[in-house]
Design a protein around this motif. Structure first.
Motif, PDB file in Angstrom:
ATOM      1  N   VAL A   1      17.289  -8.041  30.100  1.00 56.29           N
ATOM      2  CA  VAL A   1      16.082  -8.785  29.700  1.00 56.29           C
ATOM      3  C   VAL A   1      15.130  -8.847  30.894  1.00 56.29           C
ATOM      4  N   GLN A   2      14.022  -8.131  30.816  1.00 59.46           N
ATOM      5  CA  GLN A   2      13.019  -8.150  31.884  1.00 59.46           C
ATOM      6  C   GLN A   2      12.154  -9.386  31.697  1.00 59.46           C
ATOM      7  N   THR A   3      12.168 -10.314  32.651  1.00 59.31           N
ATOM      8  CA  THR A   3      11.494 -11.599  32.463  1.00 59.31           C
ATOM      9  C   THR A   3      10.037 -11.593  32.915  1.00 59.31           C
ATOM     10  N   ASN A   4       9.724 -10.797  33.950  1.00 56.39           N
ATOM     11  CA  ASN A   4       8.394 -10.820  34.569  1.00 56.39           C
ATOM     12  C   ASN A   4       8.038 -12.219  35.057  1.00 56.39           C
ATOM     13  N   ASP A   5       9.034 -12.913  35.600  1.00 51.68           N
ATOM     14  CA  ASP A   5       8.826 -14.286  36.057  1.00 51.68           C
ATOM     15  C   ASP A   5       8.760 -14.321  37.586  1.00 51.68           C
ATOM     16  N   LYS A   6       7.756 -15.010  38.101  1.00 47.57           N
ATOM     17  CA  LYS A   6       7.548 -15.073  39.551  1.00 47.57           C
ATOM     18  C   LYS A   6       8.653 -15.850  40.261  1.00 47.57           C
ATOM     19  N   ASN A   7       9.201 -16.864  39.595  1.00 48.80           N
ATOM     20  CA  ASN A   7      10.264 -17.652  40.227  1.00 48.80           C
ATOM     21  C   ASN A   7      11.519 -16.810  40.448  1.00 48.80           C
TER      22      ASN A   7
ATOM     23  N   TYR B   1      14.822 -19.157  38.616  1.00 45.62           N
ATOM     24  CA  TYR B   1      15.202 -19.050  40.028  1.00 45.62           C
ATOM     25  C   TYR B   1      16.704 -18.792  40.156  1.00 45.62           C
ATOM     26  N   LEU B   2      17.493 -19.461  39.335  1.00 41.92           N
ATOM     27  CA  LEU B   2      18.952 -19.262  39.360  1.00 41.92           C
ATOM     28  C   LEU B   2      19.322 -17.838  38.953  1.00 41.92           C
ATOM     29  N   ARG B   3      18.584 -17.268  37.995  1.00 43.19           N
ATOM     30  CA  ARG B   3      18.791 -15.855  37.641  1.00 43.19           C
ATOM     31  C   ARG B   3      18.596 -14.979  38.873  1.00 43.19           C
ATOM     32  N   GLY B   4      17.515 -15.248  39.590  1.00 39.85           N
ATOM     33  CA  GLY B   4      17.191 -14.424  40.750  1.00 39.85           C
ATOM     34  C   GLY B   4      18.213 -14.538  41.864  1.00 39.85           C
ATOM     35  N   VAL B   5      18.626 -15.773  42.201  1.00 37.91           N
ATOM     36  CA  VAL B   5      19.583 -15.924  43.306  1.00 37.91           C
ATOM     37  C   VAL B   5      20.931 -15.323  42.940  1.00 37.91           C
ATOM     38  N   PHE B   6      21.298 -15.406  41.652  1.00 36.58           N
ATOM     39  CA  PHE B   6      22.584 -14.814  41.266  1.00 36.58           C
ATOM     40  C   PHE B   6      22.515 -13.289  41.317  1.00 36.58           C
ATOM     41  N   LEU B   7      21.406 -12.718  40.848  1.00 39.09           N
ATOM     42  CA  LEU B   7      21.256 -11.264  40.929  1.00 39.09           C
ATOM     43  C   LEU B   7      21.334 -10.784  42.375  1.00 39.09           C
ATOM     44  N   ALA B   8      20.726 -11.535  43.271  1.00 37.99           N
ATOM     45  CA  ALA B   8      20.649 -11.107  44.669  1.00 37.99           C
ATOM     46  C   ALA B   8      21.919 -11.381  45.462  1.00 37.99           C
ATOM     47  N   ALA B   9      22.545 -12.540  45.240  1.00 33.97           N
ATOM     48  CA  ALA B   9      23.633 -12.933  46.147  1.00 33.97           C
ATOM     49  C   ALA B   9      24.760 -13.699  45.467  1.00 33.97           C
ATOM     50  N   GLY B  10      24.908 -13.523  44.145  1.00 35.21           N
ATOM     51  CA  GLY B  10      25.934 -14.271  43.429  1.00 35.21           C
ATOM     52  C   GLY B  10      27.176 -13.449  43.128  1.00 35.21           C
ATOM     53  N   THR B  11      28.324 -14.125  43.100  1.00 34.77           N
ATOM     54  CA  THR B  11      29.582 -13.489  42.691  1.00 34.77           C
ATOM     55  C   THR B  11      30.364 -14.474  41.829  1.00 34.77           C
ATOM     56  N   ILE B  12      31.140 -13.918  40.880  1.00 35.60           N
ATOM     57  CA  ILE B  12      32.039 -14.733  40.052  1.00 35.60           C
ATOM     58  C   ILE B  12      33.410 -14.083  40.068  1.00 35.60           C
ATOM     59  N   ARG B  13      34.418 -14.869  40.350  1.00 42.67           N
ATOM     60  CA  ARG B  13      35.795 -14.362  40.296  1.00 42.67           C
ATOM     61  C   ARG B  13      36.157 -14.054  38.843  1.00 42.67           C
ATOM     62  N   ASP B  14      36.866 -12.965  38.634  1.00 45.16           N
ATOM     63  CA  ASP B  14      37.296 -12.579  37.295  1.00 45.16           C
ATOM     64  C   ASP B  14      38.123 -13.722  36.689  1.00 45.16           C
ATOM     65  N   PRO B  15      37.736 -14.236  35.505  1.00 46.35           N
ATOM     66  CA  PRO B  15      38.469 -15.365  34.917  1.00 46.35           C
ATOM     67  C   PRO B  15      39.923 -15.025  34.596  1.00 46.35           C
ATOM     68  N   GLU B  16      40.240 -13.752  34.453  1.00 47.97           N
ATOM     69  CA  GLU B  16      41.629 -13.360  34.192  1.00 47.97           C
ATOM     70  C   GLU B  16      42.548 -13.712  35.358  1.00 47.97           C
ATOM     71  N   SER B  17      41.961 -13.884  36.539  1.00 53.39           N
ATOM     72  CA  SER B  17      42.767 -14.200  37.727  1.00 53.39           C
ATOM     73  C   SER B  17      43.331 -15.615  37.665  1.00 53.39           C
ATOM     74  N   GLY B  18      42.693 -16.466  36.843  1.00 58.50           N
ATOM     75  CA  GLY B  18      43.164 -17.845  36.714  1.00 58.50           C
ATOM     76  C   GLY B  18      42.584 -18.792  37.731  1.00 58.50           C
ATOM     77  N   LYS B  19      41.848 -18.260  38.713  1.00 59.17           N
ATOM     78  CA  LYS B  19      41.182 -19.107  39.706  1.00 59.17           C
ATOM     79  C   LYS B  19      39.684 -18.957  39.498  1.00 59.17           C
ATOM     80  N   TYR B  20      39.041 -20.038  39.075  1.00 60.44           N
ATOM     81  CA  TYR B  20      37.631 -19.986  38.719  1.00 60.44           C
ATOM     82  C   TYR B  20      36.766 -20.287  39.945  1.00 60.44           C
ATOM     83  N   GLN B  21      35.815 -19.402  40.225  1.00 59.22           N
ATOM     84  CA  GLN B  21      34.953 -19.600  41.389  1.00 59.22           C
ATOM     85  C   GLN B  21      33.660 -18.805  41.213  1.00 59.22           C
TER      86      GLN B  21
END
Length: 303
Positions: free
Chosen positions: A14-20, A124-144
């Motif tokens: 989804v291309q947002t074209n949002d400045k934030n 803004y949260l979309r942008g920071v996650f795209l640039a520098a976010g990570t999520i641990r695979d939920p299959e691992s059982g440790k959520y982060q």
């Protein structure tokens, strides 16, 4: 494909074209340089799709065409580093996005209007996650979920922004910066909803439910196994006492009601109290059977 990459590729559709959102990406991944009296803005990423997305954002919002290049990382993984370079109207872009800082080149915190406006905050949260976010695979059982910031004040502002959305964000210092993170599965799922990753949220939730179901089954099985072991141990103890009575005072010395229960226990070591009760000629409750077995054990102990 990692779960982090799956989430990012979903929201890139989804291309947002949002400045934030663009401001967040530049804040997290941008750097400034001066060449031939010209201010250049470089935005780097290891994901080719994110590089194309940044290119499209800049072109769509500012009608300026940046350059895209890449180079190979000098390590065993040999990942490519993509750079989106803007060499024109950089000062104007930074000023418009409220990123300019007369001392450091890029402002380090989050603009108040983003913290105050829920819609701006989501982009803004979309942008920071795209640039520098990570999520641990939920299959691992440790959520982060983690978002790395070079600056401590940005990490703190990011936590405050997440708090606005009722997410229990915390900040931890790292060697080269700070990390804003979420550890509760429910918070991570809510974050995925905020940034528009609904499919990833469903995958995460399904993995969470499946893991919790497996854990519940394991706990139930363990409890059942423990109960069976306890029942078997009690049964063997009672059988040992019945045999002791037979060898000393004789089986006939037992009252008729105790003798009948004792015989069923000898014949059926694996029976539960209820099964012994069902086998008796005269109906008796489980507690009644247990009472008679305790009498037998007490009598054996006195011999």
């Amino acid at each position: 494909m990692t779960f982090t990459r799956t989430v990012k590729e979903e929201i890139l559709r989804v291309q947002t074209n949002d400045k934030n959102e663009l401001a967040a990406i530049i804040k997290m991944s941008g750097s400034l340089s001066l060449t031939d009296h010209s201010l250049n803005l470089s935005i780097t990423t290891e994901n080719a799709k994110i590089a194309r997305y940044i290119y499209a954002l800049i072109e769509s919002i500012y009608h300026t065409v940046p350059e895209v290049s890449y180079h190979q990382k000098p390590n065993l993984r040999k990942n490519r580093i993509y750079t989106v370079l803007l060499a024109q109207h950089v000062a104007e872009l930074l000023s418009d996005l409220k990123l300019a800082d007369s001392f450091f080149g890029l402002a380090t915190g989050i603009e108040p209007h983003i913290l105050d406006d829920d819609e701006a905050g989501r982009f803004y949260l979309r942008g920071v996650f795209l640039a520098a976010g990570t999520i641990r695979d939920p299959e691992s059982g440790k959520y982060q979920l983690e978002i790395f910031s070079v600056y401590q004040d940005h990490a703190e502002d990011l936590a405050n922004l997440l708090h606005k959305f009722m997410l229990d964000a915390k900040v931890i210092n790292r060697k080269n910066g700070a990390v804003t993170y979420l550890q509760k599965a429910e918070d991570i799922m809510d974050f995925l909803i905020l940034i528009g990753a609904m499919q990833a949220k469903e995958v995460f939730e399904e993995a969470k439910i499946m893991r919790e179901t497996r854990n519940d089954l394991n706990r139930a099985n363990n409890a059942e196994t423990a109960n069976i072991a306890k029942t078997v141990a009690a049964s063997m103890k009672t059988i040992s006492n019945i045999l002791k009575i037979k060898e000393t005072i004789g089986f006939e010395a037992l009252p008729a009601e105790l003798r009948q229960v004792a015989q069923i226990r000898l014949d059926h070591p694996d029976y539960s109290l209820q099964e012994i009760a069902d086998k008796l000629e005269t109906p008796l409750s489980k507690s009644g059977v247990n009472h008679r077995l305790r009498k037998i054990n007490k009598l054996a102990a006195e011999l």
